[in-house]
Design an enzyme around this catalytic site. Sequence first.
Site, PDB file in Angstrom:
ATOM      1  N   LYS B  76      17.406  15.647  47.830  1.00 19.23           N
ATOM      2  CA  LYS B  76      17.490  15.101  49.181  1.00 19.23           C
ATOM      3  C   LYS B  76      18.122  16.172  50.064  1.00 19.23           C
ATOM      4  O   LYS B  76      19.056  16.867  49.628  1.00 19.23           O
ATOM      5  CB  LYS B  76      18.348  13.832  49.170  1.00 19.23           C
ATOM      6  N   SER B 155      18.012   5.625  53.604  1.00 24.44           N
ATOM      7  CA  SER B 155      17.718   6.929  54.179  1.00 24.44           C
ATOM      8  C   SER B 155      17.074   7.908  53.196  1.00 24.44           C
ATOM      9  O   SER B 155      16.537   8.925  53.622  1.00 24.44           O
ATOM     10  CB  SER B 155      19.020   7.548  54.688  1.00 24.44           C
ATOM     11  N   SER B 179      20.946   3.230  50.701  1.00 23.93           N
ATOM     12  CA  SER B 179      19.999   4.328  50.936  1.00 23.93           C
ATOM     13  C   SER B 179      19.298   4.864  49.695  1.00 23.93           C
ATOM     14  O   SER B 179      18.359   5.648  49.815  1.00 23.93           O
ATOM     15  CB  SER B 179      20.704   5.485  51.649  1.00 23.93           C
TER      16      SER B 179
END
Lengths: 483, 485
Positions: B76, B155, B179
């Site tokens: 990420k 997210s 997330s």
Amino acid sequence: MQWDIVIGLEIHVQLATKTKIFSGSSTAFGAEPNTQASAVDLAMPGTLPVPNEQAFRYAVMFGLAVNAEIGRRSVFDRKNYFYPDLPKGYQTTQLDHPIVGPGFVDVDLADGSSKRVRIHHAHLEEDAGKSLHEDFHGMTGIDLNRAGTPLIEIVTEPDMNSAEEAVAFAKKLHSLVSSIGICDGDMSQGSLRFDVNISLKRKGSDELGTRTETKNLNSFRFMEQAIAHEVERQMDILEDGGRIIQETRLYNGERDESRSMRSKEEANDYRYFPCPDLLPVVIDDAFIESARDLLPELPDERKARFKKRYGLNDYDARLLSDDARMATFFEETASHGKDAKLAANWVLGEFSARLNADDKTVVQAPITGKQLGQLVARIADNTVSSSGAKKVFEALWNGDGGNADAIIEAQGLKQVSDTGALEQMVDEVLAGMPDQVAQYQQETDPKKQKKMLGGFMGPLMKASKGQGNPKLFNEILLKKLNH
Amino acid sequence: MHNKSVAELSRELESGKISSVELTREFLDRIKAEDGQYNSFITVTEDKAMADAKAADEQRAAGQASVWTGVPFAHKDIFCTNGVATTAGSKMLANFVPPYDATVTANFRAAGAVCLGKTNMDEFAMGSSNESSFFGPVTNPWGLSNGQKRVPGGSSGGSAAAIAARLVPAATATDTGGSIRQPAALCGVTGLKPTYGRVSRYGMIAFASSLDQGGTMARTAEDNALMLNVMAGFDPKDSTCVDRAVPDYTATLNEPLKGLRIGLPKEYFSDQLNPAMEQQVRNAVKEYEKLGATVKEVSLPHAKLAIAAYYVIAPAEASANLSRFDGVRYGYRCEDPQDLNDLYTRTRAEGFGGEVKRRILVGTYALSAGYFDAYYLKAQKVRRLIQQDFINAFKEVDVLMSPVSPSPAFVQGEKTSDPVTMYLEDIFTIAVNLAGVPAMSVPAGFVDGLPVGLQIIGNYFEEARLLNAAHQFQQVTDWHQKLPQ
């Protein structure tokens, strides 16, 4: 109108840790800009603070030295404001749970009295970097070497009532943090910085006036001047019927001027909240005891010992004990000097005067305590007169020839203490001054007699080429004249 | 090969059937060919990946391979990668190349894994749909057949979409309020948010420090275990990281579930839950009963306060955490600043997106003099009550099960105009972060052709139990193996 002055201090003390409070960067002063700033100090994304155990130990040592409670659960908070030399946009500090709680310091004043100044608390925090406004052609340079240097901020109660008291306290605090080794004490490098809160109230009134804060005073002289200046400024306003505005002021020592930096209304809302990157630090008994073990003798303890062990009076004991290096020098002198009181007189007298005249500190002195002690020993055993000793001291200071004995020998400063020789000189001098002898013997007022005795000493010292022991001369004179 | 799990790929590499160079090439080609429609990557580090793959093959040839040596994966774009742009999905950091690795990044590097690039995310991890990224929204590989583009959740939507689309077998992710779990659920993959303090946060760009936790995402529970083996552990660079022994999370995957006590929090089966979703979750729980687990209803009485408390605490911490983005030292700086104030205001006005600004404003407000007690302190009190709810529940049961999100993946743009509707996406996930306990999202069925996730919540540091429960479920179901059309 009569006014009482009320003063409280906030003191930022840079702790002498090798590395910063939340990173492993060096804290050494004077490096090239930004060479001692790591990713953590630069507040790079994702970096996190890790507390420096030594900073906690030093803070606890301070707490113990000022008789304070130690905060058993120490919590860091974020104080939020934007400034270019504050990389994270917040300062990590302590608001509600500081490491050092209430304590006190007893300060000796010049008139011999003692004043207790209470410590409200002291907390750990990180220093900011520096903004450099010169040499950048309308721009500002940022040096983050200092960012993250550990500080304790010490906050006193408003217990001081004059510039003299405030400066005496500041000096005492300076000597304290230096002598316990938690701060290098170098004020010219900003190792100690004083903020002074001042207000005036009507004489005898219990109601405190509005205070102002004068920030960042980094010498005792400026501090004294700034307080005098601010007291006068407030007094003028109040006596003209005006009101004091709560504000932060900056004092310019060069010009003896101050100006408002910001008023209370302009003050930031710092939005303090507990720092979620740092867990509360629990200080246990073992940690406190380990810090206590590291504490050297404190100035107050030393003063008491000097009085007891060396028989010094309070004033001399204080002057000699306040500064650890001066105290060490004195003890070395005393140990070689046979007479501790005489050693104290010489350290505080001739030696201190010479340091002042040459603008030197104790450690910079060209003579050692041992050298001075050896000289003191020769004064004590009458080998050299005090006037002769001054000559020896001068020679030692200038580095002319090793120890006191060698100089006394070389310069022929040895006192004549041979009673037979001295008696012969007295007989000769008295024989040459029959009128004065008669006058003396007819005089009935002992005070006048004493004065007349001095009239014989000059010729006697001259006859002995300055080497006659004045004390013995005196004794012999009295014996002969009172027949 | 791209349909295989990390465990399988590792065995293929070990057997010599394929090299890391070939495998890495295959995944890079897939990203090149397919990611145009998903936008799941912000940065693809092709050259670096190929060089790392070559080194991994050499290491394996030298007999020094770990399970991860030569296995492709992605980070990420919130984890700092030395020498590779790390943006946090923001214009503010679009040009930021960190000169250091996050601890998580360093751990994968040390394990020999081959990072293909950095996955897309909501800006500074603030969002539940991956629509707040400066680098454009991510499209969910599921639900494309009916012509509508759906969100992958957020997210960590880039990581979830990339795994669902078989562009990588695994990716790191982070979870502050859901997330990891919500995008895993919406994309039909398996994700784990560990206990707060289990995985180092050093080098993971902060959103809300007391809630952020790095975690794992892959198709199978076993792969999540392999990831956690690399990620978990004490880090002296993170003071909130817990110094506690790390078990081998794969060692207990095959423990039988007989006697496992499951609690169903009644507050998480409310009328806000899509009934078809609820049915899928209840069906999954039935599978567990078949495996020998017992089920009872439990209560998390303060769970309903979680969203309100979270949207005070998280923005408050964020408002301070994001102060460092000031245009002075790195990242975006506005053109021609006139003075310091202009530098600050324009840099931050231009560099941050709308959702980030909204949260900075909310957080600043909550911490302001006069409001602090009513908002921040009150929210912290609620947080303690919620923690206590979980502690109490785990006195009665071993794990809690619930839905992950109230509805399946929604259409892009559907909720962007109403932040509160968007915030409610995390209604079942947020309390877990406030309590700090670990939780997983496991594929558990479909509604209207869209994946549904089962949330399994465990007691502090019981990641092994969660992975065991998820793995056993995946031995008797194949939801996690389904491919988007």
